[in-house]
Design a protein around this motif. Structure first.
Motif, PDB file in Angstrom:
ATOM      1  N   MET A  95      64.487  -1.911  28.261  1.00 47.51           N
ATOM      2  CA  MET A  95      63.819  -0.534  28.517  1.00 47.51           C
ATOM      3  C   MET A  95      63.100   0.119  27.632  1.00 47.51           C
ATOM      4  N   ILE A  96      61.768  -0.130  27.560  1.00 46.94           N
ATOM      5  CA  ILE A  96      61.146   0.038  26.779  1.00 46.94           C
ATOM      6  C   ILE A  96      59.921   1.658  26.911  1.00 46.94           C
ATOM      7  N   GLY A  97      59.989   2.841  25.916  1.00 46.03           N
ATOM      8  CA  GLY A  97      59.439   3.643  25.661  1.00 46.03           C
ATOM      9  C   GLY A  97      57.723   3.433  25.517  1.00 46.03           C
ATOM     10  N   CYS A  98      56.416   3.976  25.128  1.00 42.32           N
ATOM     11  CA  CYS A  98      55.032   3.583  25.304  1.00 42.32           C
ATOM     12  C   CYS A  98      54.249   4.729  24.969  1.00 42.32           C
ATOM     13  N   VAL A  99      53.441   4.873  23.678  1.00 41.59           N
ATOM     14  CA  VAL A  99      52.615   5.748  23.986  1.00 41.59           C
ATOM     15  C   VAL A  99      51.192   5.438  23.723  1.00 41.59           C
ATOM     16  N   GLU A 100      50.273   5.757  24.792  1.00 40.19           N
ATOM     17  CA  GLU A 100      48.394   4.888  24.321  1.00 40.19           C
ATOM     18  C   GLU A 100      48.199   4.450  22.740  1.00 40.19           C
ATOM     19  N   ALA A 101      48.950   3.951  22.382  1.00 40.47           N
ATOM     20  CA  ALA A 101      47.878   3.140  21.193  1.00 40.47           C
ATOM     21  C   ALA A 101      47.493   1.885  21.777  1.00 40.47           C
ATOM     22  N   ASP A 102      46.614   1.355  20.566  1.00 42.02           N
ATOM     23  CA  ASP A 102      46.793  -0.246  20.037  1.00 42.02           C
ATOM     24  C   ASP A 102      47.644  -0.882  20.110  1.00 42.02           C
ATOM     25  N   ASN A 103      48.499  -0.106  19.094  1.00 47.32           N
ATOM     26  CA  ASN A 103      49.565  -1.256  18.948  1.00 47.32           C
ATOM     27  C   ASN A 103      50.203  -1.956  20.204  1.00 47.32           C
ATOM     28  N   SER A 104      50.221  -1.255  21.852  1.00 51.02           N
ATOM     29  CA  SER A 104      51.227  -1.248  22.543  1.00 51.02           C
ATOM     30  C   SER A 104      50.596  -3.198  23.038  1.00 51.02           C
ATOM     31  N   ASP A 105      50.314  -3.008  22.511  1.00 53.73           N
ATOM     32  CA  ASP A 105      49.673  -4.625  23.046  1.00 53.73           C
ATOM     33  C   ASP A 105      50.474  -6.038  22.036  1.00 53.73           C
ATOM     34  N   THR A 106      50.841  -5.413  20.718  1.00 51.90           N
ATOM     35  CA  THR A 106      51.616  -5.681  19.736  1.00 51.90           C
ATOM     36  C   THR A 106      53.239  -5.836  20.490  1.00 51.90           C
ATOM     37  N   ILE A 107      53.736  -4.936  21.201  1.00 54.36           N
ATOM     38  CA  ILE A 107      54.440  -5.337  22.177  1.00 54.36           C
ATOM     39  C   ILE A 107      54.424  -6.000  23.017  1.00 54.36           C
ATOM     40  N   THR A 221      44.477  21.712  25.551  1.00 52.73           N
ATOM     41  CA  THR A 221      45.047  21.214  24.687  1.00 52.73           C
ATOM     42  C   THR A 221      45.456  20.040  26.153  1.00 52.73           C
ATOM     43  N   PHE A 222      45.761  18.542  25.779  1.00 50.60           N
ATOM     44  CA  PHE A 222      46.475  18.096  27.405  1.00 50.60           C
ATOM     45  C   PHE A 222      47.386  17.080  26.174  1.00 50.60           C
ATOM     46  N   ASN A 223      48.423  16.222  27.161  1.00 49.17           N
ATOM     47  CA  ASN A 223      48.998  15.302  27.070  1.00 49.17           C
ATOM     48  C   ASN A 223      48.891  14.361  26.769  1.00 49.17           C
ATOM     49  N   LEU A 224      48.091  13.578  27.932  1.00 44.71           N
ATOM     50  CA  LEU A 224      47.776  11.969  27.728  1.00 44.71           C
ATOM     51  C   LEU A 224      45.886  12.201  28.416  1.00 44.71           C
ATOM     52  N   ILE A 225      45.155  11.177  27.272  1.00 46.73           N
ATOM     53  CA  ILE A 225      44.220  11.221  27.343  1.00 46.73           C
ATOM     54  C   ILE A 225      43.119  11.285  28.347  1.00 46.73           C
ATOM     55  N   PHE A 226      44.081  10.863  28.961  1.00 45.23           N
ATOM     56  CA  PHE A 226      42.688  10.191  30.585  1.00 45.23           C
ATOM     57  C   PHE A 226      42.450  11.675  31.231  1.00 45.23           C
ATOM     58  N   ASN A 227      43.834  12.760  31.357  1.00 37.64           N
ATOM     59  CA  ASN A 227      42.942  13.769  32.169  1.00 37.64           C
ATOM     60  C   ASN A 227      42.227  14.692  31.313  1.00 37.64           C
ATOM     61  N   VAL A 228      41.770  14.084  30.053  1.00 38.75           N
ATOM     62  CA  VAL A 228      40.214  15.050  30.339  1.00 38.75           C
ATOM     63  C   VAL A 228      39.111  13.862  29.790  1.00 38.75           C
ATOM     64  N   THR A 241      41.294  12.252  19.407  1.00 40.01           N
ATOM     65  CA  THR A 241      42.553  11.048  19.710  1.00 40.01           C
ATOM     66  C   THR A 241      42.563   9.993  18.854  1.00 40.01           C
ATOM     67  N   ILE A 242      43.149   8.687  19.053  1.00 42.12           N
ATOM     68  CA  ILE A 242      43.107   7.367  17.917  1.00 42.12           C
ATOM     69  C   ILE A 242      42.056   6.466  19.031  1.00 42.12           C
ATOM     70  N   GLU A 243      42.234   5.510  18.632  1.00 41.58           N
ATOM     71  CA  GLU A 243      40.726   4.530  19.742  1.00 41.58           C
ATOM     72  C   GLU A 243      41.440   3.868  20.129  1.00 41.58           C
ATOM     73  N   GLY A 244      42.661   3.531  19.865  1.00 41.82           N
ATOM     74  CA  GLY A 244      43.791   2.677  20.598  1.00 41.82           C
ATOM     75  C   GLY A 244      44.263   3.366  21.932  1.00 41.82           C
ATOM     76  N   ALA A 245      43.446   4.680  21.868  1.00 41.31           N
ATOM     77  CA  ALA A 245      44.033   5.260  23.891  1.00 41.31           C
ATOM     78  C   ALA A 245      43.257   5.023  24.047  1.00 41.31           C
ATOM     79  N   ILE A 246      42.034   4.401  24.067  1.00 39.17           N
ATOM     80  CA  ILE A 246      40.228   4.523  24.996  1.00 39.17           C
ATOM     81  C   ILE A 246      39.952   3.457  24.728  1.00 39.17           C
ATOM     82  N   THR A 247      40.875   1.938  24.229  1.00 43.67           N
ATOM     83  CA  THR A 247      40.054   0.708  23.934  1.00 43.67           C
ATOM     84  C   THR A 247      39.622   0.312  25.300  1.00 43.67           C
ATOM     85  N   ASN A 248      40.920   0.304  25.642  1.00 42.26           N
ATOM     86  CA  ASN A 248      40.548   0.258  27.562  1.00 42.26           C
ATOM     87  C   ASN A 248      39.892   0.848  28.923  1.00 42.26           C
ATOM     88  N   ARG A 249      39.325   2.385  27.994  1.00 39.66           N
ATOM     89  CA  ARG A 249      39.398   2.552  28.900  1.00 39.66           C
ATOM     90  C   ARG A 249      37.895   3.295  28.851  1.00 39.66           C
TER      91      ARG A 249
END
Length: 294
Positions: A95-107, A221-228, A241-249
């Motif tokens: 069970m893995i929790g994951c924030v919006e980040a570029d390193n999610s592809d490492t996981i 303010t926001f909790n998840l970037i796509f909300n704004v 924001t960090i670049e990794g949070a929007i890389t695929n968006r």
């Protein structure tokens, strides 16, 4: 409070009918009705409104349902963990929790490698804010979590990922800012900004400013970037924001401007200290450790 009674309660809540729940549980209807009445009596509260052919949760029942689901989930996981320890081949669910980040592809890369080696291993990824993920980690609903620093990590073991996350400003393609390729820290002062609702992130962003008494113009303010995204597109504000949070968006209506001098943040994999983990999870953590040490 017995796990068995919680399972009975959850079955009735799901089926909204005693007969259907009894059939699902493979017990008789009178037995289930009697168990429910005794359960309500022991709690000193009604859990259901009885209608002709339907059982509806009371307010107390709704509260119990949310807690019962967590308790039963953890009980099932514990039983499965002991079963897994008897097996020589790794299996079970990570069970893995994951924030919006570029390193999610490492996981994702490590999961792919592990599942190829151990086909019986499964995984479940929960995406959300750092606060929500940490809450679920503390409750035992997650085994490990990928988070963006800064975080308070006194209660956790951690692995720092070598690839850093680059900070920048997400702007509308129709704004004058879109003519730039980068943006300086000093330029942020006069821009209406949208930023993370996490206090730790706001404190970090404020620390970027050269003068202690300077303040950023944070309009929302926001909790998840796509909300704004729509707010950025319509020039209500520009989002830090960090670049990794929007890389695929990324889309043609917005542009990411890296901050200069470059500001980077680490991603960390954390898990609770002194927590009993399954061999499968230990294996997953260990292969990440060894990969980064090599």
């Amino acid at each position: 409070m017995e796990i068995r009674l919680l399972r009975y309660f959850l079955a009735i809540a799901s089926e909204e009918n005693i007969s259907k729940a009894a059939k699902l549980l493979d017990i008789t209807q009178p037995t289930l009705s009697r168990q429910l009445k005794q359960f309500e009596k022991s709690l000193g509260m009604k859990l259901f409104y009885r209608e002709k052919n339907k059982m509806r949760l009371t307010e107390s029942g709704q509260l119990l349902k949310s807690k019962a689901e967590e308790i039963v989930f953890l009980s099932d996981r514990m039983e499965q963990e002991f079963l897994n320890r008897k097996e020589t081949v790794l299996d079970g669910t990570i069970m893995i929790g994951c924030v919006e980040a570029d390193n999610s592809d490492t996981i994702a890369m490590f999961l792919e490698e592990m599942i190829r080696q151990y086909p019986n291993v499964r995984f479940s990824i929960f995406s959300g804010t750092s606060d929500t993920i940490i809450e679920r980690l503390d409750k035992g609903l997650l085994d490990i979590a990928l988070l963006l620093e800064p975080i308070s990590a006194e209660k956790y073991e951690k692995i720092i990922f070598p690839r850093k996350e680059r900070w920048g400003l997400l702007v509308s393609s129709e704004s004058l800012l879109a003519e730039k390729t980068t943006i300086s820290v000093n330029e942020l002062i006069d821009i209406p900004l949208l930023c993370s609702s996490r206090l730790e992130i706001q404190t970090m962003i404020q620390s970027w400013l050269p003068l202690e008494n300077q303040k950023l113009n944070i309009v929302g303010t926001f909790n998840l970037i796509f909300n704004v995204f729509s707010l950025v597109e319509n020039k209500v504000g520009s989002a830090l924001t960090i670049e990794g949070a929007i890389t695929n968006r990324k889309n043609e209506n917005m542009k990411f401007l890296p901050i200069i001098p470059e500001i980077q943040t680490n991603c960390v994999l954390i898990w609770k200290k002194n927590n009993l983990l399954t061999p499968t999870i230990y294996n997953f953590i260990d292969r990440i450790k060894k990969a980064f040490e090599s």
